[in-house]
Write an enzyme that holds these catalytic residues in place. Structure first.
Site, PDB file in Angstrom:
ATOM      1  N   SER A 122      -9.295 -24.159 -58.244  1.00  0.00           N
ATOM      2  CA  SER A 122      -9.659 -25.523 -58.625  1.00  0.00           C
ATOM      3  C   SER A 122      -9.602 -25.713 -60.128  1.00  0.00           C
ATOM      4  O   SER A 122      -9.668 -26.840 -60.604  1.00  0.00           O
ATOM      5  CB  SER A 122     -11.052 -25.880 -58.096  1.00  0.00           C
ATOM      6  OG  SER A 122     -11.967 -24.888 -58.445  1.00  0.00           O
ATOM      7  N   HIS A 143      -4.738 -27.254 -53.171  1.00  0.00           N
ATOM      8  CA  HIS A 143      -6.154 -27.368 -53.507  1.00  0.00           C
ATOM      9  C   HIS A 143      -6.896 -28.185 -52.449  1.00  0.00           C
ATOM     10  O   HIS A 143      -6.819 -29.419 -52.432  1.00  0.00           O
ATOM     11  CB  HIS A 143      -6.305 -28.002 -54.899  1.00  0.00           C
ATOM     12  CG  HIS A 143      -7.711 -28.058 -55.382  1.00  0.00           C
ATOM     13  ND1 HIS A 143      -8.180 -29.066 -56.191  1.00  0.00           N
ATOM     14  CD2 HIS A 143      -8.761 -27.241 -55.178  1.00  0.00           C
ATOM     15  CE1 HIS A 143      -9.457 -28.850 -56.457  1.00  0.00           C
ATOM     16  NE2 HIS A 143      -9.832 -27.747 -55.837  1.00  0.00           N
ATOM     17  N   GLU A 155      -4.696 -31.457 -52.855  1.00  0.00           N
ATOM     18  CA  GLU A 155      -3.833 -31.653 -54.030  1.00  0.00           C
ATOM     19  C   GLU A 155      -2.735 -30.575 -53.997  1.00  0.00           C
ATOM     20  O   GLU A 155      -3.040 -29.382 -53.948  1.00  0.00           O
ATOM     21  CB  GLU A 155      -4.641 -31.526 -55.321  1.00  0.00           C
ATOM     22  CG  GLU A 155      -5.634 -32.666 -55.533  1.00  0.00           C
ATOM     23  CD  GLU A 155      -6.486 -32.525 -56.800  1.00  0.00           C
ATOM     24  OE1 GLU A 155      -6.837 -33.548 -57.388  1.00  0.00           O
ATOM     25  OE2 GLU A 155      -6.799 -31.376 -57.186  1.00  0.00           O
ATOM     26  N   ASN A 193     -10.765 -33.518 -60.369  1.00  0.00           N
ATOM     27  CA  ASN A 193     -11.744 -32.955 -61.313  1.00  0.00           C
ATOM     28  C   ASN A 193     -11.546 -33.472 -62.729  1.00  0.00           C
ATOM     29  O   ASN A 193     -12.392 -33.274 -63.594  1.00  0.00           O
ATOM     30  CB  ASN A 193     -11.720 -31.423 -61.280  1.00  0.00           C
ATOM     31  CG  ASN A 193     -12.496 -30.900 -60.088  1.00  0.00           C
ATOM     32  OD1 ASN A 193     -13.375 -31.586 -59.564  1.00  0.00           O
ATOM     33  ND2 ASN A 193     -12.164 -29.707 -59.638  1.00  0.00           N
TER      34      ASN A 193
END
Ligand code: NAI
Length: 508
Positions: A122, A143, A155, A193
């Site tokens: 991540s 991800h 992702e 993120n």
């Protein structure tokens, strides 16, 4: 369509929280799955937790018992990496450490020469992991979000060397597994993120200014702006150590860009060991019998008999309709080109925040009795809204403004006079970050919005939300915040600016 075919073997390395969830997803999609971990007990625990997840689905009638057994039978423990040689896809979900991942993939590219190699990292760069490989084009990020069987976003992360066909195959495979894949370029934080940082940062900054209590601010974001949780209850759930570490790693990776600057308030919580739910205390207490503090709503104020609407209310037109439905007499006032749309109640002027503090704006507009209200998800249905008054406003004007919002059926959370209130500045900053992700070719506008809706359950994609608010308004909020704080974190994304000037939406 280039997805893997069902009979092809998927190997998962690392049988912890993520690896076991990913094995579950691949096995339910029909693949034979090999599960490897350097710790044999972890494999047992992982398969045990998959069994419990499947049992839960059976108990809810979402899976029949025969299929449960078939899914479990497809997951086979592997005792050595060499046993993964025939895999079509190998997904790594081991410890988050660059050296360890590089060493593992260097072994895997020799052991399984035909496999696509994928990392669930991540926070590490896919380019950096691939740098240790002879054939880095075979490696991509895949991800998943926690818990992998339930979260729909995946992702697909391309490093500098990742081949297009590898990324496309992973995209199509994730889609065939019932997920919502998005493509992302390997940059710090990928999409989610990165774009989510302002959700926490703006809340923490407003809290730091003492604008209201965590419970009040959470209510503004949850019950007003429509997010599943406010920033403080959410970071308590995630764990402040984890959330702070992600912010720090994104901040460091962007070479200390103040867009991502970590919060001292959160650092204090981490230093104190107040990590949130898991430690029994964060912003809130979770011990035996601990009660969640209530938001501080404004006490009831008298409802107005009449309200004058000046200018075209646009976004907040449903608020006017709610007032009319509540029996308040609404009349149209003069459209003053120098003053943005507002509601006039006696001497009180009530307007949607544009990123200036109420005090600043009351001076600019030459009108002391100014009260600003916040953005909400939908002015027709919102239950809660934040409001702030100019330091120059009279108590009578404040009470008239509160009574007006309450007459429309809203609970009002009074904030100290913070620029851009909370929901508006947060949504503007989320859209700004999403716009920069598009500008720097991290992802397409569609994928940015999809990622934020599926990966974090935001009520709307931030780019589409900015289009709905109006890019003139969003850009004004950002420019006003920039002027207010003098901090470059509020600089407007050049792409957002360009679309605004061209009169084009962010999402086509
Ligand atoms: P975890 O600690 O639950 O599981 C990791 C597993 O990997 C352990 O069972 C460990 O024995 C095994 N392992 C460690 N080094 C190994 C090696 N060299 N060879 C084989 N097995 C090894 O960790 P978690 O939470 O499942 O995370 C795994 C990966 O997924 C990390 O890269 C993490 O950043 C990423 N990730 C985690 C998310 C989360 O919410 N936990 C969300 C998305 C990604």
């Amino acid at each position: 369509m280039t997805s893997l075919i069902r009979s092809e073997i998927v190997a998962v390395i690392g049988a912890g929280a993520m690896g076991s969830g990913i094995a579950h997803v691949a096995a339910r999609a029909g693949h034979p799955v090999l599960l490897f971990d350097m710790n044999a007990e972890a494999i047992e625990r992982g398969i045990g937790s998959i069994g419990r997840d499947l049992d839960f689905l059976v108990s809810k009638g979402k899976l029949d018992a025969g299929e449960r057994d078939a899914v479990l039978a497809r997951i086979v423990p592997a005792t050595a990496l060499e046993g993964l040689a025939d895999s079509a896809l190998i997904i790594e979900a081991i410890v988050e450490n660059l050296d360890v991942k590089q060493t593992l993939f260097a072994q895997l590219e020799r052991i399984a020469p035909d496999a696509i190699l994928a990392s669930n990292t991540s926070s590490l760069s896919i380019t950096a992991i691939g740098a240790a490989l002879d054939a880095p084009e075979r490696l991509a990020g895949l991800h998943f979000f926690n818990p992998a069987p339930r979260m729909r976003l995946v992702e697909i992360v391309s490093g500098l060397a990742t081949s297009r066909s590898v990324a496309e195959t992973l995209y199509d495979t994730a889609a065939a597994w019932g997920k919502d894949p998005v493509h992302a370029r390997s940059t710090p934080g990928f999409i989610v993120n990165r774009v989510a940082r302002p959700f926490y940062a703006e809340g923490l900054k407003v809290l730091g200014e003492g604008a209201a209590s965590p419970a009040s601010l959470d209510a503004v974001m949850r019950d007003g702006a429509g997010f599943p949780m406010g920033p403080f209850e959410l970071t308590d759930l995630i764990g402040h150590d984890v959330n702070y570490a992600v912010t720090r790693s994104v901040f460091d990776a962007y070479h200390a860009d103040d867009r991502f600057i970590p919060s001292l308030i959160q650092q204090e919580l981490v230093l104190a060991g107040r990590l949130g739910r898991k430690s029994g205390q964060g912003f809130y207490c979770y011990g035996e019998g601990a009660e969640r503090p209530l938001p501080d709503y404004a006490p009831a104020a008298p409802a107005p008999r009449s309200v004058t609407v000046c200018g075209a209310p646009g976004l907040f037109a449903p608020l006017v309709a709610r007032l009319e439905a509540a029996g308040v007499s609404v009349s149209a006032g003069e459209d003053d080109p120098c003053c943005p749309p507002c509601l006039q109640v006696g001497s009180a002027r009530l307007a949607l925040t544009d990123g200036r503090s109420a005090t600043r704006r009351s001076v600019d507009e030459g009108h002391d009795d100014l009260v600003l209200f916040d953005l909400v998800k939908d002015f027709a249905t919102a239950e809660t809204i934040a409001a702030a008054r100019s330091d120059r406003a009279s108590e009578a004007a404040w009470q008239a403004a509160l009574g007006t919002l309450q007459a429309a059926g809203l609970r009002v959370v009074p904030l100290d006079d913070v620029a851009g209130l909370l929901a508006m500045r947060t949504v503007a900053m989320l859209a700004n970050e999403g716009a920069d992700a598009v500008l720097y070719d991290v992802a397409t506008p569609r994928d940015v919005d999809l990622a934020m809706q599926r990966g974090t359950n935001y009520p709307k994609g931030p780019l589409a939300w900015a289009d709905e608010i109006g890019l003139e308004c969003v850009a004004a909020v950002l420019e006003n915040l920039y002027a207010h704080y003098g901090e470059t974190r509020y600089r407007t994304s050049p792409w957002l600016q360009r679309r605004r000037l061209a009169g084009q939406p962010l999402v086509a």
